[in-house]
Design a protein around this motif. Structure first.
Motif, PDB file in Angstrom:
ATOM      1  N   PHE A 192     -70.742 -19.808 -66.458  1.00  0.00           N
ATOM      2  CA  PHE A 192     -70.525 -20.455 -65.155  1.00  0.00           C
ATOM      3  C   PHE A 192     -69.119 -20.161 -64.619  1.00  0.00           C
ATOM      4  CE2 PHE A 192     -72.743 -23.114 -68.321  1.00  0.00           C
ATOM      5  CZ  PHE A 192     -74.044 -22.803 -67.943  1.00  0.00           C
ATOM      6  N   ARG A 237     -78.546 -18.141 -65.230  1.00  0.00           N
ATOM      7  CA  ARG A 237     -79.367 -19.011 -64.365  1.00  0.00           C
ATOM      8  C   ARG A 237     -80.226 -19.953 -65.207  1.00  0.00           C
ATOM      9  NH1 ARG A 237     -79.771 -14.088 -61.368  1.00  0.00           N
ATOM     10  NH2 ARG A 237     -81.755 -13.593 -62.393  1.00  0.00           N
ATOM     11  N   ARG A 285     -77.963 -22.685 -66.693  1.00  0.00           N
ATOM     12  CA  ARG A 285     -77.571 -23.693 -65.695  1.00  0.00           C
ATOM     13  C   ARG A 285     -78.714 -24.679 -65.446  1.00  0.00           C
ATOM     14  NH1 ARG A 285     -73.755 -23.862 -61.699  1.00  0.00           N
ATOM     15  NH2 ARG A 285     -73.155 -21.692 -62.096  1.00  0.00           N
ATOM     16  N   GLN A 308     -78.422 -28.500 -66.802  1.00  0.00           N
ATOM     17  CA  GLN A 308     -78.317 -29.499 -65.744  1.00  0.00           C
ATOM     18  C   GLN A 308     -79.400 -30.558 -65.889  1.00  0.00           C
ATOM     19  OE1 GLN A 308     -75.726 -29.411 -63.134  1.00  0.00           O
ATOM     20  NE2 GLN A 308     -76.420 -31.533 -63.336  1.00  0.00           N
ATOM     21  N   GLU A 316     -70.473 -28.120 -64.843  1.00  0.00           N
ATOM     22  CA  GLU A 316     -70.375 -26.768 -65.397  1.00  0.00           C
ATOM     23  C   GLU A 316     -69.453 -26.746 -66.605  1.00  0.00           C
ATOM     24  OE1 GLU A 316     -69.182 -24.349 -62.117  1.00  0.00           O
ATOM     25  OE2 GLU A 316     -71.252 -23.884 -61.545  1.00  0.00           O
ATOM     26  N   MET A 320     -71.496 -28.092 -69.480  1.00  0.00           N
ATOM     27  CA  MET A 320     -72.415 -27.060 -69.967  1.00  0.00           C
ATOM     28  C   MET A 320     -71.675 -26.034 -70.823  1.00  0.00           C
ATOM     29  SD  MET A 320     -74.479 -26.216 -66.454  1.00  0.00           S
ATOM     30  CE  MET A 320     -74.905 -27.512 -65.296  1.00  0.00           C
TER      31      MET A 320
END
Length: 530
Positions: free
Chosen positions: A121, A261, A264, A268, A311, A314
């Motif tokens: 990210f 992707r 994320r 999330q 982010e 993560m």
């Protein structure tokens, strides 16, 4: 001839341009030669380069070993150009100290690799994040909230349970010593489970996405982390020759973007779900239960000087998997292989375990402080087989002096801990597995002494080193206490020369044994304990 001269004169603008261009090239070449002669002594020595690749072709399949050989010829501080990137490599404790301590602030930065940009990210994690206020805040958060003594102690039962699960799996799969067992998958599963339970309160395989992937299958954390770790270890030419970024025959860049992707979306969903649970828990005034709770609380604290983003959360969690789980399992596999190849050390460690713990119960973390030879074995194995032999690269933010050489800004720096660990000027009998060298030695694993740097040192040293040490200590102690290990079946002992395990290496995110450890494990404790 007159016609030729007249023709050339008639094209005098083109001729003048050609003459000016030629003269410019000659002057530039002459100035470059003068600069090289003047500054040759200011850049560390290194081998000759070839066009475009420079020194990239010299790295080979095992870069840490190739660089160690070059260091023997050119000295403990190598000056290289890896493609278009100016690079130095330290291969002695003194040069490592100059980079990681003397010039720690200068080299507190990381290069921007494509994998970190697209899968973390835009470098929102702590391992690859640029040095600055947000990075310092995340580092402080890790030190005070994630890896403090109280939190690590509260998860002791998790580490012990997962270590005992490995023993139980070895006993069942190996049919009490009658069948060979391959340990790598078991060790990695246990390491991942420890990380996952500490982070999110669940085992690794229990974390899956409610949403379906592009192919209609449920996404799970295992496949995501496996893909992440694979792509972190690939060679992407754009990281070294930026103008050739498009030359990507294996599609690594496209895969990195796709994995980013997925990561994320997956992470999330986990964060959002946990936030809902925390809001429900708020009325009960219950404290944080795991690391994810701590990180979300830090992100949502309106009074905090800095607030981490989702982010950042993560990235920090993925750091724990990529930087902790794989290295822990790799370290235990190497250490066990070393002990099997050196039976005197194995017998000595088992005798220590029998004296301190006995055979009527399994070893616990509270026993570890009374097992000094276990610590010696782990240090010796980490010396010979550092899981990340070149550490993560550093990058200088300004010019500095290293070893008497002028190092410009934007220079990448690697520390070859593999070469340092095998340096005969530093270690007696450097190629032997000899744990007794650490008996009474004050060398520790915190990066304060530069002869032994399995977790790095300075600002960018591994913040979770204490968790990593706890993981490998209890896993190795449990396996050594519980079984008698051998290369051949106990029912058919080897004939003639004693066999040894192949200790060849395979380079990757962590350096594994080239061939997985496959051995026989005969139980040496009452079966009811497993």
């Amino acid at each position: 001839m007159e016609l030729l001269i007249e023709g050339l004169w008639g094209r005098r603008p083109i001729l003048l341009q050609a003459l000016v261009a030629g003269a410019t090239l000659v002057v530039a070449f002459w100035l470059r030669l003068r600069w090289n002669r003047r500054h040759k002594s200011e850049w560390p020595p290194g081998p000759p380069t070839i066009p475009i690749l420079a020194h990239l072709h010299l790295l080979g399949e095992l870069p840490h070993q190739s660089l160690a050989k070059l260091a023997k010829r050119y000295g403990p501080l190598l000056g290289l150009r890896l493609g278009g990137v100016r690079t130095i490599v330290a291969s002695s404790p003194l040069m490592a100290k100059e980079i990681l301590q003397t010039n720690d602030m200068v080299f507190a930065y990381r290069p921007r690799f494509a994998a970190a940009v697209h899968m973390y990210f835009n470098c929102a994690d702590m391992g690859f994040a640029p040095y600055g206020p947000m990075w310092r805040f995340m580092r402080q958060l890790c030190a005070t909230e994630l890896f403090n003594a109280k939190r690590l102690s509260s998860c002791r039962n998790v580490r012990e349970e997962e270590s005992r699960d490995i023993s139980r799996a070895v006993l069942e799969i190996g049919k009490k010593g009658k069948e060979p067992v391959e340990l790598r998958a078991m060790l990695l599963a246990a390491s991942n489970n420890i990380t996952c339970r500490m982070c999110m309160g669940k085992k690794f395989g229990e974390i899956s996405s409610i949403k379906k992937g592009s192919e209609g299958e449920r996404q799970d954390l295992l496949s995501l982390v496996e893909e992440l770790m694979r792509l972190l270890a690939v060679f992407y030419i754009g990281d070294f020759i930026p103008w050739l970024w498009w030359l990507d025959p294996y599609g690594y860049l496209r895969q990195m973007k796709a994995t980013g992707r997925k990561a994320r979306s997956f992470m999330q969903e986990i964060i959002d779900h946990r936030r809902q649970e925390l809001n429900g828990r708020a009325a009960q005034h219950s404290g944080p239960e795991d690391m994810l709770d701590v990180l979300i609380a830090a992100a949502d604290d309106p009074t905090a000087e800095f607030r981490i983003s989702d982010e950042n959360i993560m990235g920090l969690i993925l750091d724990l998997f990529a930087g902790g789980s794989d290295t822990s399992s790799v370290t235990v596999e190497w250490a066990l292989a070393d002990l099997i190849n050196n039976q005197e050390a194995m017998v000595k460690l088992q005798a220590e375990l029998d004296a301190v713990v006995g055979k009527s119960r399994l070893v616990t973390e509270s026993d570890v402080e009374n097992l000094p030879y276990l610590s010696c074995v782990l240090k010796e194995s980490m010396r010979l087989h550092p899981s990340v032999p070149l550490l993560l690269p550093h990058e200088s933010v300004e010019a500095c002096q290293i070893g008497g050489y002028r190092i410009p800004a934007k220079t990448r720096a690697y520390v070859n801990t593999w070469a340092i660990g095998r340096d005969p000027s530093v270690w007696e009998r450097p190629l032997e597995f000899w744990p007794e060298r650490f008996d009474g030695n004050n060398l520790d694993l915190r990066g304060k002494q530069f002869e032994l740097l399995p977790f790095g040192s300075g600002r960018r040293g591994c913040p979770g080193w204490s968790l990593g040490v706890l993981n490998v200590q209890i896993m190795l102690a449990t396996l050594v206490q519980g079984f008698t290990w051998s290369i051949c079946s106990p029912s058919s002992p080897p004939q003639g020369t004693q066999q040894t395990i192949d200790m060849s290496e395979r380079f990757g995110l962590a350096v594994n044994m080239d061939k997985p450890l496959i051995v026989y494990a005969t139980p040496r404790l009452p079966l009811s304990l497993y």
